[in-house]
Write a protein that holds these residues in place. Structure first.
Motif, PDB file in Angstrom:
ATOM      1  N   ARG A  36     -14.049   2.302   4.881  1.00  0.00           N
ATOM      2  CA  ARG A  36     -13.347   1.974   3.730  1.00  0.00           C
ATOM      3  C   ARG A  36     -14.130   0.942   2.991  1.00  0.00           C
ATOM      4  NH1 ARG A  36     -10.837  -2.923   5.007  1.00  0.00           N
ATOM      5  NH2 ARG A  36     -10.749  -3.429   7.473  1.00  0.00           N
ATOM      6  N   LYS A  37     -13.681   1.250   1.733  1.00  0.00           N
ATOM      7  CA  LYS A  37     -14.432   0.153   0.854  1.00  0.00           C
ATOM      8  C   LYS A  37     -13.760  -1.050   0.718  1.00  0.00           C
ATOM      9  CE  LYS A  37     -17.484   3.023  -1.837  1.00  0.00           C
ATOM     10  NZ  LYS A  37     -17.655   3.596  -3.478  1.00  0.00           N
ATOM     11  N   LEU A  38     -14.372  -1.928   0.050  1.00  0.00           N
ATOM     12  CA  LEU A  38     -13.536  -3.104  -0.155  1.00  0.00           C
ATOM     13  C   LEU A  38     -12.768  -3.156  -1.415  1.00  0.00           C
ATOM     14  CD1 LEU A  38     -16.570  -6.013   0.290  1.00  0.00           C
ATOM     15  CD2 LEU A  38     -14.839  -5.306   1.981  1.00  0.00           C
ATOM     16  N   SER A  39     -11.559  -3.702  -1.433  1.00  0.00           N
ATOM     17  CA  SER A  39     -10.825  -3.827  -2.648  1.00  0.00           C
ATOM     18  C   SER A  39     -10.863  -5.125  -3.187  1.00  0.00           C
ATOM     19  CB  SER A  39      -9.252  -3.661  -2.328  1.00  0.00           C
ATOM     20  OG  SER A  39      -8.792  -4.703  -1.399  1.00  0.00           O
ATOM     21  N   LYS A  98     -19.121  -0.314   2.485  1.00  0.00           N
ATOM     22  CA  LYS A  98     -18.131   0.014   3.197  1.00  0.00           C
ATOM     23  C   LYS A  98     -18.181  -0.531   4.752  1.00  0.00           C
ATOM     24  CE  LYS A  98     -18.388   4.522   1.001  1.00  0.00           C
ATOM     25  NZ  LYS A  98     -18.818   5.971   1.200  1.00  0.00           N
ATOM     26  N   LYS A 116       0.902  -1.100   0.024  1.00  0.00           N
ATOM     27  CA  LYS A 116       0.041   0.038  -0.153  1.00  0.00           C
ATOM     28  C   LYS A 116       0.916   1.134  -0.038  1.00  0.00           C
ATOM     29  CE  LYS A 116      -4.061  -2.018   2.378  1.00  0.00           C
ATOM     30  NZ  LYS A 116      -4.713  -2.208   3.532  1.00  0.00           N
ATOM     31  N   GLU A 174      -7.759  -9.808   3.618  1.00  0.00           N
ATOM     32  CA  GLU A 174      -7.175  -8.687   4.394  1.00  0.00           C
ATOM     33  C   GLU A 174      -8.150  -7.671   4.648  1.00  0.00           C
ATOM     34  OE1 GLU A 174      -4.536  -6.408   6.509  1.00  0.00           O
ATOM     35  OE2 GLU A 174      -4.195  -8.304   5.799  1.00  0.00           O
ATOM     36  N   ASP A 175      -8.976  -7.161   4.051  1.00  0.00           N
ATOM     37  CA  ASP A 175     -10.198  -6.248   3.920  1.00  0.00           C
ATOM     38  C   ASP A 175     -11.032  -6.814   5.254  1.00  0.00           C
ATOM     39  OD1 ASP A 175      -9.257  -4.808   2.067  1.00  0.00           O
ATOM     40  OD2 ASP A 175     -10.546  -5.673   0.565  1.00  0.00           O
ATOM     41  N   VAL A 204     -13.492 -11.194  -2.865  1.00  0.00           N
ATOM     42  CA  VAL A 204     -13.177 -10.384  -1.666  1.00  0.00           C
ATOM     43  C   VAL A 204     -11.800 -10.863  -0.823  1.00  0.00           C
ATOM     44  CG1 VAL A 204     -14.239  -9.774   0.549  1.00  0.00           C
ATOM     45  CG2 VAL A 204     -15.727 -10.349  -1.324  1.00  0.00           C
ATOM     46  N   ARG A 205     -11.027  -9.747  -0.595  1.00  0.00           N
ATOM     47  CA  ARG A 205      -9.819 -10.078   0.111  1.00  0.00           C
ATOM     48  C   ARG A 205      -9.946 -10.304   1.690  1.00  0.00           C
ATOM     49  NH1 ARG A 205      -5.907  -8.025  -3.558  1.00  0.00           N
ATOM     50  NH2 ARG A 205      -6.569  -7.003  -5.294  1.00  0.00           N
TER      51      ARG A 205
END
Length: 402
Positions: free
Chosen positions: A287-290, A264, A118, A190-191, A187-188
């Protein structure tokens, strides 16, 4: 008295049926008449609803329609409408029986790698290692962090009555969506992790801490505390089809994509004093999902001129004969994109192709499945992939405008 000569002759009765009655009495002949019009009429081949064989229904998408969710999306595909809401709940690691300290320590390596990526701003170019992929899969699948549930609302179609048990279609679609979420790794993990970094005491803080607590702690041990995963976000993905007019999977999956792109998650952290997870009420800190990519499905139905071809395909001798006829080009078929409910009832063979595109524009086949027959050959599949790639461009533009 009126003579017979003065009575007007009765008008001859019409032998033709109105189109709606013809469609109900002879559905196969009705669709065949539209797809193969007489040569003398100079009319193009069109379906009963006026679309070309490779044309999809008018599609629209909206996001953020539901207020009491972390993310929501609604997709309308012709007269088929699906609504999806994503609700996030915390799962504490202390409530996971299989959780261990070793899993948390290994996950810390991934977190440090993610932080470095990041900071460098090269997340799109990073290729995950096999260990990272396996750890990501283990957390998402083994801990059931993604829970989709699909339901068909009462009145969405004539066959779904109030008080009836869940239909087989409901269970099949829910399982298919869950499998696709896992296989695409959309979907990650980590999120969904909530981290806690124990404070690292420096020499001065360590000496003061030892004096206050009357303890003797080595400085090397105090500085080597790894970060810990204290909780996971579990995403409950609820899909409801409020109007069913054919091709429910495409509408349901695209509503899931729209909702996840809108999701979010609030800022969450571990509170040491209360020994619990706290969340921020500020929307600006959420925060949004990456997500990994944008897999778009395209479903097709195969309509054959011979109404009995689908039944003969289950008989081996006739099936072999049908394959021979198909090679000679004597079997006439139409591959219909995005079939509606009327066309689905007349299609024995189905195909579904899910594609995504990389940043350089290269088309990637995520999934390809075909069942119900063998009239679709390799050349047909190549054409369907091209159609699916063009469909991806259309849906990408629609979803970006949500």
């Amino acid at each position: 008295m009126v003579s017979a000569a003065t009575v007007a002759p009765a008008a001859p009765q019409s032998l033709s049926l109105p189109p709606p009655q013809f469609a109900r009495l002879q559905p196969h002949a009705y669709l065949l008449a539209h797809l193969s019009p007489p040569v003398a009429s100079n009319q193009p081949s069109a379906r009963a609803n006026g679309r070309a064989p490779s044309q999809f229904r008018v599609t629209s998408a909206n996001s953020g329609s539901l207020t009491h969710t972390n993310g929501s999306g609604m997709v309308r595909l012709g007269d088929t409408t699906a609504v999806c809401g994503v609700r996030a709940e915390l799962l504490h690691t202390e409530d996971i029986p299989s959780w261990s300290v070793s899993q948390s320590s290994n996950a810390n390596k991934r977190r440090r790698l993610a932080d470095s990526i990041k900071l460098s701003g090269q997340s799109g170019d990073h290729e995950e290692t096999e260990a990272e992929v396996e750890e990501d899969r283990a957390h998402i699948e083994d801990l059931n962090l993604l829970v989709p549930n699909l339901s068909l609302s009462t009145g969405c179609a004539p066959g779904f009555l109030p008080g009836a048990p869940p239909a087989a279609l409901t269970q099949a679609l829910s399982h298919k969506i869950l499998s696709l979420l896992h296989s695409t790794r959309l979907v990650r993990a980590e999120d969904l992790r909530v981290w806690y970094q124990p404070p690292n005491l420096g020499p001065e803080e360590l000496e003061r801490h030892n004096d206050e607590e009357h303890m003797d702690v080595d400085a090397d041990e105090a500085e080597s505390k790894p970060a810990e995963i204290k909780a996971f976000w579990v995403l409950y993905i609820d899909i409801m089809i409020i109007s069913l007019a054919g091709n429910p999977f495409d509408a349901a999956w695209m509503s899931v994509l729209t909702a996840l792109r809108d999701t979010k998650l609030p800022k969450a952290w571990w509170d040491v004093d209360n020994e619990t997870i706290l969340c921020s009420d500020s929307i600006a800190e959420s925060r949004k999902l990456s997500l990994r990519g944008l897999p778009i499905p395209s479903s097709f139905g195969v309509f054959e001129a011979d109404a009995a071809a689908g039944w003969r395909a289950v008989v081996i001798p006739d099936g072999e004969k049908l394959k021979a006829e198909e090679k000679k080009g004597t079997v006439q078929k139409w591959i219909l994109a995005d079939p509606d409910g009327y066309e689905e009832g007349l299609s024995q063979e189905r195909a579904c192709i899910i594609v995504d595109k990389e940043q350089n524009g290269k088309t990637v086949i995520v999934s390809m499945e075909k069942h119900g027959g063998w009239t679709v050959d390799t050349e047909d599949l190549r054409q369907l992939v091209d159609i699916s790639a063009r469909r991806w461009d259309e849906m990408k533009q629609i979803m970006d405008q949500c």
